[in-house]
Motif scaffolding. Structure first.
Motif, PDB file in Angstrom:
ATOM      1  N   SER A 232       0.853  -1.182   0.000  1.00 11.20           N
ATOM      2  CA  SER A 232       0.000   0.000   0.000  1.00 11.20           C
ATOM      3  C   SER A 232       0.888   1.229   0.000  1.00 11.20           C
ATOM      4  CB  SER A 232      -0.888   0.009   1.255  1.00 11.20           C
ATOM      5  OG  SER A 232      -1.517   1.269   1.444  1.00 11.20           O
ATOM      6  N   VAL A 233       0.338   2.364  -0.429  1.00 10.89           N
ATOM      7  CA  VAL A 233       1.087   3.606  -0.249  1.00 10.89           C
ATOM      8  C   VAL A 233       1.311   3.882   1.232  1.00 10.89           C
ATOM      9  CG1 VAL A 233       0.383   4.670  -2.419  1.00 10.89           C
ATOM     10  CG2 VAL A 233      -1.039   4.992  -0.382  1.00 10.89           C
ATOM     11  N   ALA A 234       0.475   3.278   2.092  1.00 14.71           N
ATOM     12  CA  ALA A 234       0.685   3.407   3.539  1.00 14.71           C
ATOM     13  C   ALA A 234       1.956   2.696   3.982  1.00 14.71           C
ATOM     14  CB  ALA A 234      -0.515   2.848   4.302  1.00 14.71           C
ATOM     15  N   GLY A 235       2.517   1.847   3.123  1.00 12.80           N
ATOM     16  CA  GLY A 235       3.780   1.200   3.408  1.00 12.80           C
ATOM     17  C   GLY A 235       4.976   1.953   2.859  1.00 12.80           C
TER      18      GLY A 235
ATOM     19  N   PRO B 204      -1.155   0.231  -3.825  1.00 14.74           N
ATOM     20  CA  PRO B 204      -2.271   1.079  -4.233  1.00 14.74           C
ATOM     21  C   PRO B 204      -2.497   2.226  -3.246  1.00 14.74           C
ATOM     22  CG  PRO B 204      -2.877  -1.257  -4.161  1.00 14.74           C
ATOM     23  CD  PRO B 204      -1.581  -1.116  -3.435  1.00 14.74           C
ATOM     24  N   ALA B 205      -3.019   3.324  -3.772  1.00 16.05           N
ATOM     25  CA  ALA B 205      -3.565   4.383  -2.932  1.00 16.05           C
ATOM     26  C   ALA B 205      -5.035   4.038  -2.690  1.00 16.05           C
ATOM     27  CB  ALA B 205      -3.375   5.737  -3.613  1.00 16.05           C
TER      28      ALA B 205
ATOM     29  N   HIS C 174      -5.519  12.693  -4.514  1.00 16.78           N
ATOM     30  CA  HIS C 174      -4.791  12.148  -5.652  1.00 16.78           C
ATOM     31  C   HIS C 174      -4.651  13.243  -6.709  1.00 16.78           C
ATOM     32  CE1 HIS C 174      -6.784   8.723  -3.680  1.00 16.78           C
ATOM     33  NE2 HIS C 174      -5.730   8.016  -4.064  1.00 16.78           N
ATOM     34  N   PRO C 175      -3.440  13.537  -7.153  1.00 16.78           N
ATOM     35  CA  PRO C 175      -3.270  14.592  -8.157  1.00 16.78           C
ATOM     36  C   PRO C 175      -4.110  14.406  -9.410  1.00 16.78           C
ATOM     37  CG  PRO C 175      -1.155  14.087  -7.176  1.00 16.78           C
ATOM     38  CD  PRO C 175      -2.131  13.080  -6.625  1.00 16.78           C
TER      39      PRO C 175
ATOM     40  N   VAL D 231       0.652   2.527  -7.246  1.00 15.45           N
ATOM     41  CA  VAL D 231      -0.476   2.700  -8.180  1.00 15.45           C
ATOM     42  C   VAL D 231      -1.388   3.698  -7.480  1.00 15.45           C
ATOM     43  CG1 VAL D 231      -2.269   1.518  -9.516  1.00 15.45           C
ATOM     44  CG2 VAL D 231      -0.189   0.290  -8.864  1.00 15.45           C
ATOM     45  N   ASP D 232      -1.093   4.981  -7.661  1.00 15.33           N
ATOM     46  CA  ASP D 232      -1.568   5.961  -6.688  1.00 15.33           C
ATOM     47  C   ASP D 232      -2.028   7.290  -7.261  1.00 15.33           C
ATOM     48  OD1 ASP D 232       0.850   6.990  -7.530  1.00 15.33           O
ATOM     49  OD2 ASP D 232       1.607   7.408  -5.519  1.00 15.33           O
TER      50      ASP D 232
END
Length: 253
Positions: free
Chosen positions: A144-147, A187-188, A213-214, A246-247
């Motif tokens: 994850s993007v949290a990682g 993933p985001a 997310h941009p 993938v964000d």
């Protein structure tokens, strides 16, 4: 991108819904035989039925990835049925907590770490020897993007995903010269049932999730599945030990 999947075999955990289901369907569309693994029988059977209805080959196998006996049996049955294991997408995971670190409970910690970390470790423990025996393979783990950074009010979940990336990178180095590639997708916010449960009580949070997310929206499960297929494909033959965001540009801010 070279896609030489036809006739090969993939195992997907957490394939009963969301990203796992999308990846299983995508693998099958490329001609793979897919082992659909999930604790949820109804969801897993549903995924296998969708694949077969589209003309693909799939079988559902129930598996609790926190139980070594279940994981060992899943891999053994895959070999008994199809004779090989070319790709594994270790996607089973549970959702985040929503509170400050000091407010977390031991039960939350044990549950999240059990599925997200122990589950990935157990799967690779039994997948890697099979791939070694046949001369190669590719594994993708769901992080994850949290990682990849800090994640306030989801510290346990974040820690679990940092751990997944650590497992991924370590395994990649250990097996790099054995023709086994190990990568992770990060993933985001993705439009899944997990996302909808988290935000169904406050639609404003869904609007906020899109805004961070941009690209101005959240992601789709099919977009993550495409990243998984790329990491398994010959097009990624020189890619291992990588944590692919993938964000929608979120980590570029």
């Amino acid at each position: 991108m070279s896609m030489t999947f036809a006739g090969h075999v993939a195992v997907v955990t957490g394939a009963g819904a969301g990203i796992g289901r999308a990846a299983a369907l995508a693998f099958a569309a490329q001609g793979l035989k897919v082992v659909v693994a999930d604790l949820d029988t109804a969801g897993g059977v549903g995924t296998a039925e969708q694949i077969m209805a589209a003309g693909g080959t799939a079988v559902f196998m129930q598996c609790d990835v926190t139980l070594e006996a279940d994981v060992k049996q899943l891999m053994a049955e895959t070999i008994n049925l199809y004779g090989r294991l070319d790709y594994a997408f270790n996607n089973a995971g549970i959702e985040i907590e929503h509170g400050r670190l000091a407010d977390g409970t031991q039960d939350e910690f044990d549950a999240i770490m059990g599925v997200n970390v122990k589950g990935v470790w157990l799967c690779m423990k039994y997948q890697l020897p099979l791939m070694l025996a046949q001369g190669g393979g590719a594994i993708v783990n769901t992080a994850s993007v949290a990682g990849l950074g800090a994640a306030p009010k989801m510290s346990i979940y974040s820690a679990s995903k940092h751990a997944v990336i650590g497992l991924t990178r370590s395994a990649a180095i250990e097996y790099a010269r054995k023709h086994i590639r190990v990568n992770a997708v990060c993933p985001a916010v993705i439009d899944t049932d997990m996302f909808r449960r988290a935000y169904e009580l406050d639609p404003r949070k869904a609007d906020y999730a899109a805004a961070v997310h941009p690209v101005g929206r959240i992601g789709t499960v099919e977009e993550v599945a495409s990243a998984v297929l790329y990491l398994c494909s010959d097009g990624a033959a020189f890619t291992t030990g990588h944590a692919l965001a993938v964000d929608g540009g979120a980590m570029a801010i």
